[in-house]
Design a protein around this motif. Structure first.
Motif, PDB file in Angstrom:
ATOM      1  N   ARG A 124       0.797  -1.247  -0.096  1.00  0.00           N
ATOM      2  CA  ARG A 124       0.013   0.079  -0.057  1.00  0.00           C
ATOM      3  C   ARG A 124       0.635   1.300  -0.038  1.00  0.00           C
ATOM      4  O   ARG A 124       0.613   2.284   0.785  1.00  0.00           O
ATOM      5  N   ILE A 125       2.039   1.254  -0.735  1.00  0.00           N
ATOM      6  CA  ILE A 125       2.708   2.498  -0.813  1.00  0.00           C
ATOM      7  C   ILE A 125       2.259   2.969  -2.333  1.00  0.00           C
ATOM      8  O   ILE A 125       2.632   2.398  -3.273  1.00  0.00           O
ATOM      9  N   PRO A 126       2.229   4.274  -1.885  1.00  0.00           N
ATOM     10  CA  PRO A 126       1.741   5.087  -3.419  1.00  0.00           C
ATOM     11  C   PRO A 126       2.777   5.014  -4.430  1.00  0.00           C
ATOM     12  O   PRO A 126       4.051   4.958  -4.230  1.00  0.00           O
ATOM     13  N   SER A 127       2.260   4.783  -5.640  1.00  0.00           N
ATOM     14  CA  SER A 127       3.294   4.779  -6.924  1.00  0.00           C
ATOM     15  C   SER A 127       3.047   5.773  -7.759  1.00  0.00           C
ATOM     16  O   SER A 127       1.584   5.967  -8.084  1.00  0.00           O
ATOM     17  N   ILE A 128       3.958   6.606  -8.471  1.00  0.00           N
ATOM     18  CA  ILE A 128       3.447   7.665  -9.692  1.00  0.00           C
ATOM     19  C   ILE A 128       4.583   6.746 -10.603  1.00  0.00           C
ATOM     20  O   ILE A 128       5.564   6.667 -10.657  1.00  0.00           O
ATOM     21  N   VAL A 129       3.647   6.758 -11.933  1.00  0.00           N
ATOM     22  CA  VAL A 129       4.230   6.144 -13.204  1.00  0.00           C
ATOM     23  C   VAL A 129       4.161   7.223 -14.222  1.00  0.00           C
ATOM     24  O   VAL A 129       3.079   7.556 -14.526  1.00  0.00           O
ATOM     25  N   TYR A 130       5.163   7.310 -14.720  1.00  0.00           N
ATOM     26  CA  TYR A 130       5.111   8.275 -15.824  1.00  0.00           C
ATOM     27  C   TYR A 130       5.513   7.533 -17.054  1.00  0.00           C
ATOM     28  O   TYR A 130       6.571   7.196 -17.580  1.00  0.00           O
ATOM     29  N   ALA A 131       4.194   7.186 -17.627  1.00  0.00           N
ATOM     30  CA  ALA A 131       4.157   5.960 -18.519  1.00  0.00           C
ATOM     31  C   ALA A 131       4.257   7.034 -20.010  1.00  0.00           C
ATOM     32  O   ALA A 131       4.199   8.001 -20.215  1.00  0.00           O
ATOM     33  N   CYS A 132       5.198   6.346 -20.867  1.00  0.00           N
ATOM     34  CA  CYS A 132       5.551   7.141 -22.028  1.00  0.00           C
ATOM     35  C   CYS A 132       4.841   7.041 -23.239  1.00  0.00           C
ATOM     36  O   CYS A 132       4.967   7.825 -23.955  1.00  0.00           O
ATOM     37  N   ASP A 133       4.074   6.105 -23.572  1.00  0.00           N
ATOM     38  CA  ASP A 133       3.051   5.791 -24.361  1.00  0.00           C
ATOM     39  C   ASP A 133       1.750   6.284 -24.147  1.00  0.00           C
ATOM     40  O   ASP A 133       1.175   5.399 -23.517  1.00  0.00           O
ATOM     41  N   THR A 134       1.347   7.649 -24.457  1.00  0.00           N
ATOM     42  CA  THR A 134       0.216   7.871 -23.725  1.00  0.00           C
ATOM     43  C   THR A 134      -0.697   8.646 -24.905  1.00  0.00           C
ATOM     44  O   THR A 134      -1.832   9.155 -24.706  1.00  0.00           O
ATOM     45  N   ARG A 135      -0.057   8.999 -26.259  1.00  0.00           N
ATOM     46  CA  ARG A 135      -0.998   9.637 -27.143  1.00  0.00           C
ATOM     47  C   ARG A 135      -0.513   9.004 -28.383  1.00  0.00           C
ATOM     48  O   ARG A 135       0.409   8.177 -28.551  1.00  0.00           O
ATOM     49  N   PRO A 136      -1.516   8.855 -29.432  1.00  0.00           N
ATOM     50  CA  PRO A 136      -1.452   8.336 -30.715  1.00  0.00           C
ATOM     51  C   PRO A 136      -0.264   8.729 -31.452  1.00  0.00           C
ATOM     52  O   PRO A 136       0.339   7.734 -32.084  1.00  0.00           O
ATOM     53  N   VAL A 137       0.089   9.827 -31.341  1.00  0.00           N
ATOM     54  CA  VAL A 137       1.385  10.263 -31.950  1.00  0.00           C
ATOM     55  C   VAL A 137       2.480  11.051 -30.980  1.00  0.00           C
ATOM     56  O   VAL A 137       1.939  11.812 -30.212  1.00  0.00           O
ATOM     57  N   MET A 138       3.593  10.615 -30.961  1.00  0.00           N
ATOM     58  CA  MET A 138       4.367  11.270 -29.999  1.00  0.00           C
ATOM     59  C   MET A 138       5.756  11.664 -30.517  1.00  0.00           C
ATOM     60  O   MET A 138       6.329  10.948 -31.423  1.00  0.00           O
ATOM     61  N   ASP A 139       6.467  12.788 -30.085  1.00  0.00           N
ATOM     62  CA  ASP A 139       7.792  13.099 -30.278  1.00  0.00           C
ATOM     63  C   ASP A 139       8.545  13.003 -29.142  1.00  0.00           C
ATOM     64  O   ASP A 139       8.195  13.218 -28.133  1.00  0.00           O
ATOM     65  N   THR A 140       9.929  12.147 -29.495  1.00  0.00           N
ATOM     66  CA  THR A 140      10.556  11.765 -28.235  1.00  0.00           C
ATOM     67  C   THR A 140      11.972  12.029 -28.585  1.00  0.00           C
ATOM     68  O   THR A 140      12.334  11.844 -29.643  1.00  0.00           O
ATOM     69  N   MET A 141      12.821  11.965 -27.436  1.00  0.00           N
ATOM     70  CA  MET A 141      14.423  12.295 -27.597  1.00  0.00           C
ATOM     71  C   MET A 141      15.021  10.729 -27.861  1.00  0.00           C
ATOM     72  O   MET A 141      14.757  10.133 -26.939  1.00  0.00           O
ATOM     73  N   ALA A 142      15.729  10.402 -28.668  1.00  0.00           N
ATOM     74  CA  ALA A 142      16.468   9.305 -28.966  1.00  0.00           C
ATOM     75  C   ALA A 142      18.035   9.789 -28.677  1.00  0.00           C
ATOM     76  O   ALA A 142      18.274  10.967 -28.842  1.00  0.00           O
ATOM     77  N   PRO A 143      18.822   8.719 -28.632  1.00  0.00           N
ATOM     78  CA  PRO A 143      20.368   9.004 -28.497  1.00  0.00           C
ATOM     79  C   PRO A 143      20.752  10.055 -29.418  1.00  0.00           C
ATOM     80  O   PRO A 143      21.587  10.910 -29.024  1.00  0.00           O
ATOM     81  N   ASP A 144      20.448   9.842 -30.637  1.00  0.00           N
ATOM     82  CA  ASP A 144      20.856  10.856 -31.859  1.00  0.00           C
ATOM     83  C   ASP A 144      20.129  11.878 -32.265  1.00  0.00           C
ATOM     84  O   ASP A 144      19.788  12.617 -33.284  1.00  0.00           O
ATOM     85  N   GLY A 145      18.883  12.215 -31.439  1.00  0.00           N
ATOM     86  CA  GLY A 145      18.029  13.377 -31.669  1.00  0.00           C
ATOM     87  C   GLY A 145      16.555  12.837 -31.707  1.00  0.00           C
ATOM     88  O   GLY A 145      16.097  11.629 -31.420  1.00  0.00           O
ATOM     89  N   MET A 146      15.660  13.880 -32.097  1.00  0.00           N
ATOM     90  CA  MET A 146      14.188  13.573 -31.887  1.00  0.00           C
ATOM     91  C   MET A 146      13.639  12.710 -32.971  1.00  0.00           C
ATOM     92  O   MET A 146      14.158  12.468 -34.004  1.00  0.00           O
ATOM     93  N   VAL A 147      12.702  11.976 -32.521  1.00  0.00           N
ATOM     94  CA  VAL A 147      11.967  11.113 -33.347  1.00  0.00           C
ATOM     95  C   VAL A 147      10.531  10.970 -33.124  1.00  0.00           C
ATOM     96  O   VAL A 147      10.002  11.379 -31.996  1.00  0.00           O
ATOM     97  N   ARG A 148       9.567  10.710 -34.187  1.00  0.00           N
ATOM     98  CA  ARG A 148       8.339  10.649 -34.185  1.00  0.00           C
ATOM     99  C   ARG A 148       7.817   9.023 -34.145  1.00  0.00           C
ATOM    100  O   ARG A 148       8.274   8.230 -34.824  1.00  0.00           O
ATOM    101  N   LEU A 149       7.002   8.833 -32.790  1.00  0.00           N
ATOM    102  CA  LEU A 149       6.581   7.531 -32.767  1.00  0.00           C
ATOM    103  C   LEU A 149       4.834   7.361 -32.835  1.00  0.00           C
ATOM    104  O   LEU A 149       4.503   8.471 -32.340  1.00  0.00           O
ATOM    105  N   TRP A 150       4.493   6.358 -33.005  1.00  0.00           N
ATOM    106  CA  TRP A 150       3.064   6.036 -33.154  1.00  0.00           C
ATOM    107  C   TRP A 150       2.776   4.787 -32.250  1.00  0.00           C
ATOM    108  O   TRP A 150       2.702   3.707 -32.570  1.00  0.00           O
ATOM    109  N   PRO A 151       2.514   5.058 -31.051  1.00  0.00           N
ATOM    110  CA  PRO A 151       2.407   4.092 -30.313  1.00  0.00           C
ATOM    111  C   PRO A 151       1.123   3.175 -30.545  1.00  0.00           C
ATOM    112  O   PRO A 151       0.275   3.624 -31.027  1.00  0.00           O
ATOM    113  N   ARG A 152       1.410   1.956 -30.314  1.00  0.00           N
ATOM    114  CA  ARG A 152       0.366   0.718 -30.606  1.00  0.00           C
ATOM    115  C   ARG A 152      -0.831   0.891 -29.794  1.00  0.00           C
ATOM    116  O   ARG A 152      -0.855   1.529 -28.454  1.00  0.00           O
TER     117      ARG A 152
END
Length: 196
Positions: A124-152
Motif C-alpha cells: 500500500r505504498i503509493p506509486s507515481i508512474v510516468y508512462a511514455c506511451d500516452t498519445r497516438p503520435v508522440m515526439d521523443t528524444m532518441a540518443p541521436d535526436g528527436m524521433v516521431r513514434l506512433w504507440p500501438r
C-alpha cells in the motif's frame, strides 16, 4: 552516490523516496535532473536503464551522493524486501517503457522495476508512474535526436488500464510528474522534500 545494497543494511531513520528507472529514453535526461534536484532517495536501476544512461549522458556518476543506487543483479530481486519494512513512502517509476507498463498491468514482476512496483502495491505504498506511451503520435528524444513514434493501440490501452490500479497515479508529462512528486513530498513531510 552510494551503490549496491546489503541484506543487513540498517533501515533509515525516515522513510525515503524510491525511484525506478527503466530503459525508456523519453524525457530520460529531464527525469535525471528532477532526481538530482530531489536528492535523497534509493534508485532501482533496471539492466536496460543502466545501458540507457550511457546512451544519453557520458557522465559516469550521474547521481549525487545522496542517492543510493540499487542495480538489477539478483534473480529474486532481493532488495524489494525493503518495501515490507517501511523503508519507502513513495515509488516513482519514471520514465516507464511500454514493456514495463504492460508487465505491471498483467501482474508480471520478473524484473527489478516490475517487482518493486508489485511490492509497493502489496504494501500500500503509493506509486507515481510516468508512462511514455500516452498519445497516438508522440515526439521523443532518441540518443541521436528527436524521433516521431506512433504507440500501438495495446500500449495506449495498457496505460489506461494502469490508471485504474490502486495506489497508482499515472502521469503523461514532465510537468505532471514534477507536480505529482512535489505534492507527494509535501504530503510526507519536509524532511523528504528537496534541499534548497
Amino acid at each position: 552516490m552510494q551503490e549496491g545494497w546489503q541484506e543487513n543494511e540498517e533501515k533509515p531513520g525516515r522513510a525515503r523516496l524510491a525511484w525506478a528507472l527503466t530503459g525508456s529514453g523519453h524525457d530520460f535526461m529531464e527525469c535525471l535532473e528532477l532526481m538530482r534536484g530531489i536528492g535523497m532517495m534509493d534508485v532501482f536501476l533496471s539492466k536496460a536503464a543502466a545501458e540507457v544512461i550511457f546512451m544519453y549522458t557520458r557522465d559516469r556518476k550521474p547521481f549525487p551522493d545522496t542517492i543510493r543506487l540499487i542495480r538489477d543483479t539478483t534473480a529474486s530481486a532481493a532488495p524489494v524486501g525493503r518495501f515490507y519494512h517501511g523503508w519507502y513512502h513513495t515509488l516513482v517509476v519514471a520514465p516507464a517503457t511500454s514493456n514495463t507498463v504492460a508487465k505491471c498491468v498483467a501482474g508480471i514482476s520478473d524484473t527489478l522495476v516490475t517487482n518493486v512496483y508489485a511490492q509497493a502495491g502489496k504494501c500500500r505504498i503509493p506509486s507515481i508512474v510516468y508512462a511514455c506511451d500516452t498519445r497516438p503520435v508522440m515526439d521523443t528524444m532518441a540518443p541521436d535526436g528527436m524521433v516521431r513514434l506512433w504507440p500501438r493501440r495495446i500500449d495506449l490501452e495498457n496505460t489506461e488500464r494502469l490508471r485504474g490500479f490502486e495506489a497508482t497515479t499515472v502521469v503523461e508529462s514532465m510537468a505532471a510528474l514534477e507536480a505529482a512528486v512535489a505534492a507527494r513530498l509535501a504530503m510526507v513531510g519536509p524532511a523528504a522534500s528537496p534541499a534548497p
